[in-house]
Design an enzyme around this catalytic site. Structure first.
Site, PDB file in Angstrom:
ATOM      1  N   GLY A 105      42.275 -24.443  -3.472  1.00  0.00           N
ATOM      2  CA  GLY A 105      42.870 -25.185  -4.577  1.00  0.00           C
ATOM      3  C   GLY A 105      43.161 -24.294  -5.766  1.00  0.00           C
ATOM      4  N   LYS A 106      42.568 -23.093  -5.773  1.00  0.00           N
ATOM      5  CA  LYS A 106      42.732 -22.146  -6.889  1.00  0.00           C
ATOM      6  C   LYS A 106      42.573 -22.876  -8.222  1.00  0.00           C
ATOM      7  CE  LYS A 106      45.417 -18.930  -4.082  1.00  0.00           C
ATOM      8  NZ  LYS A 106      45.502 -19.693  -2.828  1.00  0.00           N
ATOM      9  N   ARG A 107      41.574 -23.746  -8.300  1.00  0.00           N
ATOM     10  CA  ARG A 107      41.351 -24.533  -9.496  1.00  0.00           C
ATOM     11  C   ARG A 107      40.827 -23.643 -10.626  1.00  0.00           C
ATOM     12  NH1 ARG A 107      44.355 -27.460  -6.802  1.00  0.00           N
ATOM     13  NH2 ARG A 107      43.878 -29.635  -6.364  1.00  0.00           N
TER      14      ARG A 107
ATOM     15  N   ASN B 108      48.342 -22.851  -9.297  1.00  0.00           N
ATOM     16  CA  ASN B 108      48.797 -21.475  -9.087  1.00  0.00           C
ATOM     17  C   ASN B 108      48.694 -21.134  -7.630  1.00  0.00           C
ATOM     18  OD1 ASN B 108      45.964 -19.486  -9.154  1.00  0.00           O
ATOM     19  ND2 ASN B 108      45.801 -21.582  -9.866  1.00  0.00           N
ATOM     20  N   ASP B 109      49.759 -20.559  -7.127  1.00  0.00           N
ATOM     21  CA  ASP B 109      49.792 -20.022  -5.772  1.00  0.00           C
ATOM     22  C   ASP B 109      51.077 -19.228  -5.636  1.00  0.00           C
ATOM     23  OD1 ASP B 109      49.307 -19.763  -2.810  1.00  0.00           O
ATOM     24  OD2 ASP B 109      47.677 -21.097  -3.396  1.00  0.00           O
TER      25      ASP B 109
END
Lengths: 310, 310
Positions: A105-107, B108-109
């Site tokens: 999720g790259k939270r 973000n990705d």
């Protein structure tokens, strides 16, 4: 605590890889789409049900040979709350099969808001006197740009609930260097982030040499991967970029320690689309995924002299 | 395109603030909780329904005086897919009242995955030949640590669907400097991120001087706020940190241009918990939020000599 549980699964399967569940509708066999569109409607709900059926078949085919799966939140969020229900049910199913779940999720946020993310993905939500898991992952990918205020709220969840996090460090994409390679007193930003990971990890050390604070380091930068492995001896790596993005088995060798531990390599499209690449019958999609997962395992572990051991 | 639509709303209401919808169960009046727990169960579903009722009442009380709302995803994700349904319905309701919606997800990705986030929050998901909005926000907060590969996929959504993004630049928290203040050839990382924002914005310029690529800059760093305002003349700012985090009206003045434009200041807890701070009847919670929103508007705009104008 920490990644001990993941490490045991890796040793058990002798497989340091993770299957990325990034489902796009075009990866899903027609017979599954048609069936679910007919039953639930040709809409976000029907698509989400098709994804769940597809995921469950993949998990069935992979659960005894692959230690972990990594669902990527973006591909579920694009189907709104129906997609998030599929994410939730996918995680539930994966765990019932004994696999480790890394929620990608790259939270990132600060303070109480980051704690809400920790509760959502690694903890349990309190409603009056009851606690209920919202998503119930084993680990979560996070972004450390905000500093300690964004990471500290996760540490109690690592220690008290046996969870892990992976902090973005040197990402696999071409433009990752725009910020991450910039030099601060001669040291690249990704090394500074790496130092921060080692430091955060001190508060959540496991019993197998690695802390609960892992790092994301791309297969597409083999030199930096080896550099970071030696600079970050207590940090477990999640390595994207193998396969479709161009990283090969030799490129990821630098991520591992002498025991074949210290890293888990992701493949998403390679596994999900194996049936299309093979050109096999669409009903054979899950077994094609299994064949590709075994090929990937062999591709990587052939370079280990003594397998993977504690 | 870009933030033109937001700017017109700000001028119309003469109010450069945004109400953060970060609902915690403890902010919600008991009568709403009890009613929804009784009707839907004392669980994630009942809690999510209570949050929706609470949000809708707040939106009713704010929609003619506040130009925008900013729901924070974390507080919805912690209630699993029920919470995401509440997020979706909250956005739908907010838009029906004519307000601008900034989804605070700090997503973000890279590449196709970032595109999936763009589709989820700013675009529409394709299912066969139909397109359906998943969340339907007007703008999304994002994290630029991954570089251009993480931002470029958003730009077509800004241009073709009239949307905006806010990239984390200098965040409001105490430890933001751990990475963001590090010097690269004498220039802090937040300035490098700022340069990247100005650069990304060139591909999505609006007609009122600001691009669709905004930046998040905290009220708790007034000097950096003024420094970044002058270094980033085409970048609209989202300013957290006013109120509960310690930023005051004078601290945010540096965020604005000579017309009183260029920034929107967030308040979450201040507005949401106004009824608790006032000690008023819990059934008056929405009007207490309105009173606090008007107080905040007055607090900030008293320093503008000629109001806010184009």
């Amino acid at each position: 605590m920490s990644f001990d549980r993941l490490i045991h699964k890796i040793v058990e399967t002798q497989n340091p890889t993770v299957a990325g569940l990034d489902p796009k509708l075009e990866y899903i066999p027609n017979y599954i789409l048609e069936k679910n569109f007919k039953e639930y409607g040709c809409n976000l709900r029907g698509a989400s049900r098709a994804i769940l059926e597809y995921n469950e078949a993949l998990i069935d085919a992979l659960c005894d040979i692959v230690p972990a799966v990594k669902p990527q939140c973006a591909y579920y969020e694009m189907f709104s709350y129906y997609g998030m229900k599929t994410l939730c049910k996918t995680i539930e199913y994966t765990k019932s099969k004994g696999m480790y779940v890394i929620i990608d999720g790259k939270r990132n946020d600060i303070g109480t808001t980051m704690e809400a993310y920790a509760v959502a993905h690694l903890g349990a939500t309190k409603v009056l006197d009851d606690e209920m898991e919202a998503f119930g992952g084993d680990a979560l990918t996070v972004n450390g740009y905000l500093g300690t205020d964004g990471i500290a709220p996760l540490i109690p969840y690592c220690n008290e609930r046996d969870k892990g996090i992976f902090v973005l460090c040197k990402t696999s994409n071409k433009s990752s260097g725009e910020l991450q390679d910039k030099l601060v007193d001669g040291k690249p930003v990704y090394r500074i982030m790496g130092d921060m990971c080692e430091n955060w990890g001190k508060a959540a050390m496991g019993s197998l040499g690695y802390s609960a604070v892992g790092a994301v380091v791309g297969a597409t930068y083999p030199e930096q991967l080896a550099e970071l492995r030696s600079a970050m001896p207590h940090t477990f790596f999640l390595v994207p970029g193998y396969g479709a993005q161009g990283g090969g088995a030799k490129d990821v060798m630098g991520a591992f320690d002498a025991k074949g531990l210290g890293a888990i390599v992701n493949s998403s499209r390679g596994i999900l689309c194996a049936w299309q690449k093979e050109g096999c019958d669409e009903r054979d999609f899950a077994q094609a995924a299994r064949r590709e997962a075994l090929r990937m395992k062999q591709d990587i572990t052939q370079h280990f002299e003594n397998g993977i051991h504690l």
